[in-house]
Design a protein around this motif. Sequence first.
Motif, PDB file in Angstrom:
ATOM      1  N   PRO A  37       0.681  -1.231   0.069  1.00 31.06           N
ATOM      2  CA  PRO A  37      -0.049  -0.050   0.021  1.00 31.06           C
ATOM      3  C   PRO A  37       0.849   1.333   0.088  1.00 31.06           C
ATOM      4  O   PRO A  37       0.406   2.348  -0.036  1.00 31.06           O
ATOM      5  N   ALA A  38       2.131   1.155   0.167  1.00 31.02           N
ATOM      6  CA  ALA A  38       2.961   2.361   0.417  1.00 31.02           C
ATOM      7  C   ALA A  38       3.250   3.110  -1.002  1.00 31.02           C
ATOM      8  O   ALA A  38       3.676   4.157  -0.695  1.00 31.02           O
ATOM      9  N   MET A  39       3.109   2.759  -2.140  1.00 30.05           N
ATOM     10  CA  MET A  39       3.522   3.291  -3.018  1.00 30.05           C
ATOM     11  C   MET A  39       2.596   4.752  -3.396  1.00 30.05           C
ATOM     12  O   MET A  39       1.165   4.488  -3.652  1.00 30.05           O
ATOM     13  N   THR A  40       2.964   5.804  -3.396  1.00 25.83           N
ATOM     14  CA  THR A  40       2.196   6.987  -3.670  1.00 25.83           C
ATOM     15  C   THR A  40       2.359   7.500  -5.027  1.00 25.83           C
ATOM     16  O   THR A  40       3.362   7.070  -5.661  1.00 25.83           O
ATOM     17  N   SER A  41       1.575   8.156  -5.497  1.00 29.62           N
ATOM     18  CA  SER A  41       1.846   9.054  -6.776  1.00 29.62           C
ATOM     19  C   SER A  41       2.826   9.830  -6.949  1.00 29.62           C
ATOM     20  O   SER A  41       3.551   9.891  -7.720  1.00 29.62           O
ATOM     21  N   SER A  42       3.104  10.279  -5.644  1.00 28.03           N
ATOM     22  CA  SER A  42       4.496  11.181  -5.719  1.00 28.03           C
ATOM     23  C   SER A  42       5.792  10.484  -5.848  1.00 28.03           C
ATOM     24  O   SER A  42       6.523  10.584  -6.551  1.00 28.03           O
ATOM     25  N   TRP A  43       5.734   9.474  -5.264  1.00 30.66           N
ATOM     26  CA  TRP A  43       6.875   8.277  -5.463  1.00 30.66           C
ATOM     27  C   TRP A  43       7.014   7.792  -6.895  1.00 30.66           C
ATOM     28  O   TRP A  43       7.834   7.516  -7.626  1.00 30.66           O
ATOM     29  N   GLN A  44       5.851   7.435  -7.428  1.00 33.07           N
ATOM     30  CA  GLN A  44       5.715   7.039  -8.732  1.00 33.07           C
ATOM     31  C   GLN A  44       6.175   8.165  -9.720  1.00 33.07           C
ATOM     32  O   GLN A  44       7.137   7.632 -10.759  1.00 33.07           O
ATOM     33  N   ARG A  45       5.775   9.236  -9.507  1.00 31.65           N
ATOM     34  CA  ARG A  45       6.464  10.314 -10.492  1.00 31.65           C
ATOM     35  C   ARG A  45       7.820  10.530 -10.329  1.00 31.65           C
ATOM     36  O   ARG A  45       8.386  10.619 -11.245  1.00 31.65           O
ATOM     37  N   SER A  46       8.311  10.417  -8.911  1.00 33.73           N
ATOM     38  CA  SER A  46       9.809  10.545  -8.893  1.00 33.73           C
ATOM     39  C   SER A  46      10.543   9.509  -9.572  1.00 33.73           C
ATOM     40  O   SER A  46      11.391   9.605 -10.211  1.00 33.73           O
ATOM     41  N   LEU A  47       9.978   8.087  -9.707  1.00 32.67           N
ATOM     42  CA  LEU A  47      10.295   7.086 -10.200  1.00 32.67           C
ATOM     43  C   LEU A  47      10.577   7.360 -11.770  1.00 32.67           C
ATOM     44  O   LEU A  47      11.436   6.894 -12.393  1.00 32.67           O
ATOM     45  N   GLU A  48       9.077   7.708 -12.160  1.00 33.91           N
ATOM     46  CA  GLU A  48       9.249   7.937 -13.393  1.00 33.91           C
ATOM     47  C   GLU A  48      10.209   8.892 -14.114  1.00 33.91           C
ATOM     48  O   GLU A  48      10.734   8.975 -15.213  1.00 33.91           O
ATOM     49  N   ALA A  49      10.448   9.980 -13.062  1.00 29.63           N
ATOM     50  CA  ALA A  49      11.512  11.136 -13.563  1.00 29.63           C
ATOM     51  C   ALA A  49      12.842  10.399 -13.759  1.00 29.63           C
ATOM     52  O   ALA A  49      13.709  11.021 -14.398  1.00 29.63           O
ATOM     53  N   LEU A  50      13.120   9.600 -13.001  1.00 32.67           N
ATOM     54  CA  LEU A  50      14.375   8.597 -12.851  1.00 32.67           C
ATOM     55  C   LEU A  50      14.541   7.776 -14.173  1.00 32.67           C
ATOM     56  O   LEU A  50      15.526   7.157 -14.291  1.00 32.67           O
ATOM     57  N   GLY A  51      13.608   7.620 -14.877  1.00 33.55           N
ATOM     58  CA  GLY A  51      13.403   6.636 -16.197  1.00 33.55           C
ATOM     59  C   GLY A  51      12.778   5.395 -15.989  1.00 33.55           C
ATOM     60  O   GLY A  51      13.027   4.353 -16.737  1.00 33.55           O
ATOM     61  N   TYR A  52      12.156   4.928 -14.648  1.00 36.62           N
ATOM     62  CA  TYR A  52      11.533   3.902 -14.379  1.00 36.62           C
ATOM     63  C   TYR A  52      10.118   3.722 -15.017  1.00 36.62           C
ATOM     64  O   TYR A  52       9.747   4.984 -14.938  1.00 36.62           O
ATOM     65  N   ARG A  53       9.501   2.774 -15.093  1.00 35.37           N
ATOM     66  CA  ARG A  53       8.139   2.576 -15.392  1.00 35.37           C
ATOM     67  C   ARG A  53       7.665   1.766 -14.329  1.00 35.37           C
ATOM     68  O   ARG A  53       8.064   0.739 -14.358  1.00 35.37           O
ATOM     69  N   VAL A  54       6.736   2.308 -13.817  1.00 34.81           N
ATOM     70  CA  VAL A  54       6.013   1.732 -12.542  1.00 34.81           C
ATOM     71  C   VAL A  54       4.796   0.842 -12.959  1.00 34.81           C
ATOM     72  O   VAL A  54       3.989   1.527 -13.859  1.00 34.81           O
ATOM     73  N   ARG A  55       4.492  -0.341 -12.406  1.00 34.36           N
ATOM     74  CA  ARG A  55       3.268  -1.014 -12.717  1.00 34.36           C
ATOM     75  C   ARG A  55       3.029  -1.720 -11.353  1.00 34.36           C
ATOM     76  O   ARG A  55       3.724  -1.655 -10.432  1.00 34.36           O
ATOM     77  N   SER A  56       1.917  -2.400 -11.349  1.00 34.27           N
ATOM     78  CA  SER A  56       1.207  -2.932 -10.152  1.00 34.27           C
ATOM     79  C   SER A  56       1.332  -2.185  -8.880  1.00 34.27           C
ATOM     80  O   SER A  56       1.676  -2.349  -7.796  1.00 34.27           O
ATOM     81  N   VAL A  57       0.823  -0.802  -9.063  1.00 37.19           N
ATOM     82  CA  VAL A  57       0.670   0.010  -8.102  1.00 37.19           C
ATOM     83  C   VAL A  57      -0.993  -0.006  -7.912  1.00 37.19           C
ATOM     84  O   VAL A  57      -1.678   0.156  -8.355  1.00 37.19           O
ATOM     85  N   PRO A  58      -0.939  -0.161  -6.299  1.00 35.44           N
ATOM     86  CA  PRO A  58      -2.583  -0.495  -5.664  1.00 35.44           C
ATOM     87  C   PRO A  58      -3.080   0.972  -5.850  1.00 35.44           C
ATOM     88  O   PRO A  58      -2.369   1.978  -5.749  1.00 35.44           O
ATOM     89  N   GLY A  59      -4.331   0.756  -6.471  1.00 33.81           N
ATOM     90  CA  GLY A  59      -5.104   2.098  -6.690  1.00 33.81           C
ATOM     91  C   GLY A  59      -4.935   2.712  -7.687  1.00 33.81           C
ATOM     92  O   GLY A  59      -5.814   3.490  -7.945  1.00 33.81           O
ATOM     93  N   ALA A  60      -3.951   2.203  -8.642  1.00 38.02           N
ATOM     94  CA  ALA A  60      -3.979   3.267 -10.124  1.00 38.02           C
ATOM     95  C   ALA A  60      -4.791   2.832 -10.926  1.00 38.02           C
ATOM     96  O   ALA A  60      -5.507   1.750 -10.807  1.00 38.02           O
TER      97      ALA A  60
END
Length: 122
Positions: free
Chosen positions: A99-122
Amino acid sequence: MSNGPYGQIACDCGAVSLLVCGAPLGLGLDAVDEPVTFWPLDAIQIGQGADELDVSPQAGGGDCWACRRCRERLLCAHEEAGVAVLTGQEGDASDHHAPAMTSSWQRSLEALGYRVRSVPGA
Ligand SMILES: [Zn+2]
């Protein structure tokens, strides 16, 4: 303080091992489409081999943690995002929706070049 070790990661030669506690933040892909698992940086502890751990800045941002002996890369640490990126995905991690992944974390990771999936609630 934690739920106990979730697992242990060791390099090829066994000189360095890391302990990961708690639950992963999510799963994703890195810039070259390799599967990765995102963990909170503070969930990672050095089990053994701190002297053999080579921490070096990466061009794309973050610090690469590798073994000095066998050169295996164990993880990439992004201090500013508070995230450790481990290569590969453990089988049971994919069933675990943290449950810990937040949209702000996701944005930071995407800014670093990663693509995030399996994010709860997305
Ligand atoms: Zn090694």
